[in-house]
Write a protein that holds these residues in place. Structure first.
Motif, PDB file in Angstrom:
ATOM      1  N   ALA A 134      21.703  43.112 -62.690  1.00 19.33           N
ATOM      2  CA  ALA A 134      20.553  43.089 -63.630  1.00 19.33           C
ATOM      3  C   ALA A 134      19.355  42.473 -62.792  1.00 19.33           C
ATOM      4  O   ALA A 134      19.466  41.344 -62.673  1.00 19.33           O
ATOM      5  CB  ALA A 134      20.890  42.720 -64.798  1.00 19.33           C
ATOM      6  N   ARG A 135      18.246  43.408 -62.886  1.00 19.43           N
ATOM      7  CA  ARG A 135      17.180  42.751 -62.076  1.00 19.43           C
ATOM      8  C   ARG A 135      15.833  42.637 -63.136  1.00 19.43           C
ATOM      9  O   ARG A 135      15.764  43.692 -64.031  1.00 19.43           O
ATOM     10  CB  ARG A 135      16.614  43.831 -60.958  1.00 19.43           C
ATOM     11  N   ASP A 136      14.915  41.386 -63.022  1.00 20.15           N
ATOM     12  CA  ASP A 136      13.724  41.524 -63.581  1.00 20.15           C
ATOM     13  C   ASP A 136      13.042  42.670 -63.308  1.00 20.15           C
ATOM     14  O   ASP A 136      12.862  43.460 -62.188  1.00 20.15           O
ATOM     15  CB  ASP A 136      13.040  40.314 -62.822  1.00 20.15           C
ATOM     16  N   CYS A 176      11.593  47.027 -60.242  1.00 21.02           N
ATOM     17  CA  CYS A 176      11.456  48.543 -60.323  1.00 21.02           C
ATOM     18  C   CYS A 176      10.251  48.950 -60.776  1.00 21.02           C
ATOM     19  O   CYS A 176      10.235  49.926 -61.439  1.00 21.02           O
ATOM     20  CB  CYS A 176      12.791  48.994 -60.951  1.00 21.02           C
ATOM     21  N   GLY A 177       9.088  48.228 -60.931  1.00 21.26           N
ATOM     22  CA  GLY A 177       7.847  48.962 -61.307  1.00 21.26           C
ATOM     23  C   GLY A 177       7.624  48.624 -62.803  1.00 21.26           C
ATOM     24  O   GLY A 177       6.657  49.049 -63.454  1.00 21.26           O
ATOM     25  N   GLY A 178       8.482  47.512 -63.476  1.00 23.19           N
ATOM     26  CA  GLY A 178       8.121  47.185 -64.841  1.00 23.19           C
ATOM     27  C   GLY A 178       7.536  46.068 -65.033  1.00 23.19           C
ATOM     28  O   GLY A 178       7.178  45.247 -64.078  1.00 23.19           O
ATOM     29  N   ALA A 179       7.548  45.644 -66.391  1.00 24.73           N
ATOM     30  CA  ALA A 179       7.313  44.054 -66.531  1.00 24.73           C
ATOM     31  C   ALA A 179       8.534  43.095 -66.322  1.00 24.73           C
ATOM     32  O   ALA A 179       9.517  43.541 -66.406  1.00 24.73           O
ATOM     33  CB  ALA A 179       6.603  44.207 -67.971  1.00 24.73           C
ATOM     34  N   GLY A 180       8.165  41.718 -66.234  1.00 21.76           N
ATOM     35  CA  GLY A 180       9.255  40.969 -65.970  1.00 21.76           C
ATOM     36  C   GLY A 180      10.330  40.937 -67.096  1.00 21.76           C
ATOM     37  O   GLY A 180      11.423  40.517 -66.843  1.00 21.76           O
ATOM     38  N   ALA A 181       9.797  41.203 -68.359  1.00 21.46           N
ATOM     39  CA  ALA A 181      10.972  41.141 -69.400  1.00 21.46           C
ATOM     40  C   ALA A 181      11.422  42.062 -69.600  1.00 21.46           C
ATOM     41  O   ALA A 181      12.712  42.379 -70.209  1.00 21.46           O
ATOM     42  CB  ALA A 181       9.826  40.878 -70.787  1.00 21.46           C
ATOM     43  N   GLN A 182      11.169  43.390 -68.886  1.00 22.50           N
ATOM     44  CA  GLN A 182      12.243  44.528 -68.666  1.00 22.50           C
ATOM     45  C   GLN A 182      13.200  44.423 -67.604  1.00 22.50           C
ATOM     46  O   GLN A 182      13.269  43.543 -66.798  1.00 22.50           O
ATOM     47  CB  GLN A 182      11.389  45.731 -68.195  1.00 22.50           C
ATOM     48  N   LEU A 183      14.277  45.204 -68.081  1.00 24.08           N
ATOM     49  CA  LEU A 183      15.484  45.107 -67.250  1.00 24.08           C
ATOM     50  C   LEU A 183      15.666  46.279 -66.567  1.00 24.08           C
ATOM     51  O   LEU A 183      15.447  47.330 -66.956  1.00 24.08           O
ATOM     52  CB  LEU A 183      16.803  44.604 -67.757  1.00 24.08           C
ATOM     53  N   CYS A 184      16.047  46.361 -65.185  1.00 24.41           N
ATOM     54  CA  CYS A 184      16.452  47.617 -64.464  1.00 24.41           C
ATOM     55  C   CYS A 184      17.744  47.180 -63.763  1.00 24.41           C
ATOM     56  O   CYS A 184      17.951  45.972 -63.629  1.00 24.41           O
ATOM     57  CB  CYS A 184      15.455  47.998 -63.293  1.00 24.41           C
ATOM     58  N   ASP A 244      28.744  46.073 -44.616  1.00 28.62           N
ATOM     59  CA  ASP A 244      27.579  45.534 -45.238  1.00 28.62           C
ATOM     60  C   ASP A 244      27.317  45.844 -46.669  1.00 28.62           C
ATOM     61  O   ASP A 244      28.125  46.822 -47.139  1.00 28.62           O
ATOM     62  CB  ASP A 244      26.421  46.089 -44.395  1.00 28.62           C
ATOM     63  N   MET A 245      26.612  45.075 -47.539  1.00 29.76           N
ATOM     64  CA  MET A 245      26.371  45.341 -48.773  1.00 29.76           C
ATOM     65  C   MET A 245      25.115  46.469 -48.650  1.00 29.76           C
ATOM     66  O   MET A 245      24.003  46.088 -48.058  1.00 29.76           O
ATOM     67  CB  MET A 245      25.922  44.380 -49.570  1.00 29.76           C
ATOM     68  N   LEU A 246      25.431  47.358 -49.357  1.00 28.59           N
ATOM     69  CA  LEU A 246      24.064  48.591 -49.201  1.00 28.59           C
ATOM     70  C   LEU A 246      23.665  48.777 -50.568  1.00 28.59           C
ATOM     71  O   LEU A 246      24.223  48.919 -51.689  1.00 28.59           O
ATOM     72  CB  LEU A 246      24.715  49.890 -48.608  1.00 28.59           C
ATOM     73  N   SER A 247      22.381  49.318 -50.733  1.00 28.42           N
ATOM     74  CA  SER A 247      21.778  49.652 -51.790  1.00 28.42           C
ATOM     75  C   SER A 247      20.455  50.421 -51.392  1.00 28.42           C
ATOM     76  O   SER A 247      19.954  50.539 -50.480  1.00 28.42           O
ATOM     77  CB  SER A 247      21.114  48.333 -52.775  1.00 28.42           C
ATOM     78  N   VAL A 248      19.980  51.236 -52.490  1.00 28.33           N
ATOM     79  CA  VAL A 248      18.943  52.018 -52.310  1.00 28.33           C
ATOM     80  C   VAL A 248      17.413  51.162 -52.336  1.00 28.33           C
ATOM     81  O   VAL A 248      16.615  51.667 -51.985  1.00 28.33           O
ATOM     82  CB  VAL A 248      18.785  53.233 -53.347  1.00 28.33           C
ATOM     83  N   MET A 249      17.710  49.954 -52.742  1.00 30.01           N
ATOM     84  CA  MET A 249      16.506  49.065 -52.860  1.00 30.01           C
ATOM     85  C   MET A 249      15.943  49.010 -51.549  1.00 30.01           C
ATOM     86  O   MET A 249      17.027  48.578 -50.415  1.00 30.01           O
ATOM     87  CB  MET A 249      17.104  47.707 -53.493  1.00 30.01           C
ATOM     88  N   PRO A 250      14.781  48.930 -51.216  1.00 30.26           N
ATOM     89  CA  PRO A 250      14.152  48.674 -49.908  1.00 30.26           C
ATOM     90  C   PRO A 250      14.266  47.149 -49.408  1.00 30.26           C
ATOM     91  O   PRO A 250      14.763  46.212 -50.066  1.00 30.26           O
ATOM     92  CB  PRO A 250      12.824  48.673 -50.248  1.00 30.26           C
ATOM     93  N   PRO A 251      14.918  47.018 -48.150  1.00 32.50           N
ATOM     94  CA  PRO A 251      15.256  45.593 -47.864  1.00 32.50           C
ATOM     95  C   PRO A 251      13.984  44.738 -47.821  1.00 32.50           C
ATOM     96  O   PRO A 251      12.709  45.254 -47.824  1.00 32.50           O
ATOM     97  CB  PRO A 251      15.387  45.672 -45.879  1.00 32.50           C
ATOM     98  N   PRO A 252      14.305  43.625 -47.853  1.00 34.81           N
ATOM     99  CA  PRO A 252      13.314  42.388 -48.054  1.00 34.81           C
ATOM    100  C   PRO A 252      12.462  42.384 -46.768  1.00 34.81           C
ATOM    101  O   PRO A 252      12.880  42.641 -45.706  1.00 34.81           O
ATOM    102  CB  PRO A 252      13.982  41.023 -48.402  1.00 34.81           C
ATOM    103  N   GLN A 253      11.172  42.039 -47.109  1.00 31.10           N
ATOM    104  CA  GLN A 253      10.090  41.978 -45.860  1.00 31.10           C
ATOM    105  C   GLN A 253       9.966  40.507 -45.601  1.00 31.10           C
ATOM    106  O   GLN A 253       9.922  39.578 -46.248  1.00 31.10           O
ATOM    107  CB  GLN A 253       9.135  42.781 -46.281  1.00 31.10           C
TER     108      GLN A 253
END
Length: 146
Positions: A113-115, A119-127, A137-146
């Motif tokens: 569960a992410r702030d 995912c383009g929402g407000a902090g109080a929303q969850l995605c 490796d642990m994989l996700s569709v989330m872009p890698p950190p920069q």
């Protein structure tokens, strides 16, 4: 320092040592002690789960379960708490509002569960981010950190 770590979200770094879970707990204890000589307690932070699908126990360390006697919010911020996924001598970190393991066609999936800011929402929303083990490796569709 913790805010900087939380800003990273998900990252895979070099092995933390022979026992990453001990290293995570030791760092948390040292952080607590450094603030007004606080007493650290891990609570129910350690959960054994099969993250890789190999039938062997891996470990999740959920910092939302940590407590420090000298600071009410030592390990969490408004965007959540650090969740460490430990497989062997490697560790991945996620800024999390919570987590849950599911199985999809016999394959383990870690739901984080992410702030809403992730995912383009407000902090109080969850995605939710789905993370799977593949090719070491642990994989996700989330872009890698920069």
């Amino acid at each position: 320092m913790i805010a900087g770590i939380l800003a990273l979200g998900l990252f895979s770094g070099p092995a933390l040592g022979a026992d990453p879970v001990s290293q995570i707990l030791q760092a948390a204890e040292e952080t607590c002690a450094s603030f007004e000589k606080g007493e650290f307690a891990p609570g129910m932070a350690i959960t054994e789960v099969d993250l890789t699908g190999d039938g062997k126990a891996d470990t999740l360390v959920d910092e939302s379960q940590f407590s420090c006697s000298s600071a009410a919010s030592m390990y969490c911020g408004s965007g959540g708490c650090m969740l460490h996924a430990v497989v062997g001598d490697q560790s991945w970190q996620f800024q999390a509002e919570g987590w849950h393991m599911i199985r999809w066609d016999k394959r383990p999936v870690l739901l984080v569960a992410r702030d809403g800011g992730w995912c383009g929402g407000a902090g109080a929303q969850l995605c939710y981010e789905a993370v799977v083990w593949s090719g070491g490796d642990m994989l996700s569709v989330m872009p890698p950190p920069q």
